[in-house]
Design an enzyme around this catalytic site. Structure first.
Site, PDB file in Angstrom:
ATOM      1  N   SER A   1       0.830  -1.200   0.000  1.00  0.00           N
ATOM      2  CA  SER A   1       0.000   0.000   0.000  1.00  0.00           C
ATOM      3  C   SER A   1       0.866   1.251   0.000  1.00  0.00           C
ATOM      4  O   SER A   1       1.974   1.256   0.557  1.00  0.00           O
ATOM      5  CB  SER A   1      -0.892   0.007   1.250  1.00  0.00           C
TER       6      SER A   1
ATOM      7  N   TYR B   1      -2.342  -0.335  10.015  1.00  0.00           N
ATOM      8  CA  TYR B   1      -2.555  -0.885   8.671  1.00  0.00           C
ATOM      9  C   TYR B   1      -1.277  -0.753   7.839  1.00  0.00           C
ATOM     10  O   TYR B   1      -0.810  -1.715   7.217  1.00  0.00           O
ATOM     11  CB  TYR B   1      -3.712  -0.154   7.992  1.00  0.00           C
TER      12      TYR B   1
END
Length: 335
Positions: free
Chosen positions: A127, A152
């Site tokens: 990501s 995350y």
């Protein structure tokens, strides 16, 4: 080839499965269909390809160690694309253990399955959030990413490190893809585009953080899928020029690589909303708010490696991509 796609009822996983099936691959998809967001949407995505003769769907958690080991042993995949993850930056502030279970423990089971069954290439979703506190733009895979600002992001960085270890120890080709704000038809209802659209069509005010000054490298779903397929078809190779004296963060002597996939053209959030306003034909009422914890103000992808090594660069304009999303949304929700 025979490919495992994890998160196959998800936004990217479903779109990827369709493209792989269209070109003649055999696809096994797994997804746990959890209730993080609307399960009906997951079923509707899945319905687009579930009946294809070369597709098999399995409902399973990545955290199921025995189940995952049996799946890899019986299916003998040639390629694996891991897109299953507990998603969402803000959700990770409230439910951190969900990210530990899926993004770390579950990913470990993927690596073990690939290791013990001689999988030819593991491609996995990282990501843009791994860039965290980095401010040098555009974000480059050759810069370090040691300061994540959400759990995350930390789990995605951990996936890259775990993969490198398996590539180094077991000669397993692995490639991490740092996605930059993926959007388009069939996306997640917790993502900004759907959240904004729901409120706009109800006539409600929308909340815009960082006073709309966020810049995002919005990347259309079809561009993401094309990049994933091109990279899947070319297993990662070691870099013979890699040196520990001046380590290159994007490569290794092991068969391990990391790439950005982004539009290489950051757009301010207010311009993104203007494109949505135009596509919906509705005037937007806005509430401008400060930056939220865990959010990154700007993302901007350096995609030079993707261009030079694969001859590919995402190209969909935000204006056209948002229109495609709006058309799908109105049809899907019968607006």
């Amino acid at each position: 080839m025979k490919v495992l796609v994890t998160g196959a009822a998800g936004f990217i996983g479903s779109a990827l499965s369709i493209r792989l099936l269209e070109r003649g691959d055999e696809v096994v998809g797994i997804d746990n269909h959890n209730d993080y967001y609307d399960q009906d949407l997951k079923e509707a995505r899945l319905a687009r390809h579930a009946d294809h003769p070369n597709y098999t769907h399995i409902r399973m958690n990545l955290e199921d160690r025995e189940g995952m080991a049996e799946l890899f042993k019986t299916q003998q995949f040639e390629g694996v694309v891991n897109l299953a993850a507990q998603a969402g930056v803000r959700y990770s502030l409230e439910n951190p253990l969900a990210y530990i279970d899926t993004n770390l423990v579950g990913f470990g089971h993927i690596l073990e399955g690939c290791r013990h069954n001689k999988v030819g290439h593991l491609v996995y979703a990282s990501s843009s959030s791994v860039y965290g506190s980095n401010t040098k733009m555009p974000f480059s895979t050759h810069d370090n990413v040691n300061h994540p600002v959400s759990l995350y992001a930390a789990t995605k960085k951990a996936n890259e490190l775990m993969s490198h270890t398996y590539s180094h120890l077991y000669d397993l080709p692995t490639t991490g893809l740092r996605f930059f704000t993926v959007y388009g038809p069939w996306d997640r209802p917790d993502m900004a585009l759907q959240k904004f659209t729901r409120r706009i069509l109800r006539g409600d005010e929308i909340q815009i953080y960082n006073y709309g000054k966020h810049r995002r490298d919005f990347t259309y779903i079809d561009d993401i899928v094309e990049g994933v397929i091109r990279i899947l078809d070319r297993p990662a190779m070691g870099n013979p020029d890699w040196s520990g004296d001046a380590p290159n963060s994007a490569t290794s002597k092991a068969p391990w690589r990391v790439y950005n996939i982004g539009n290489n053209n950051p757009v301010e959030l207010l311009d993104y909303i203007d494109a949505l306003e135009e596509s919906l034909g509705v005037e937007v009422k806005k509430e401008l708010l400060p930056l939220q914890p865990g959010d990154v103000p700007d993302t901007y992808a350096d995609v030079d490696d993707l261009v030079s090594e694969f001859g590919y660069k995402p190209s969909m304009s935000v204006k056209e991509g948002v229109k495609n999303f709006a058309d799908w949304y109105k049809e899907y929700h019968q607006v």
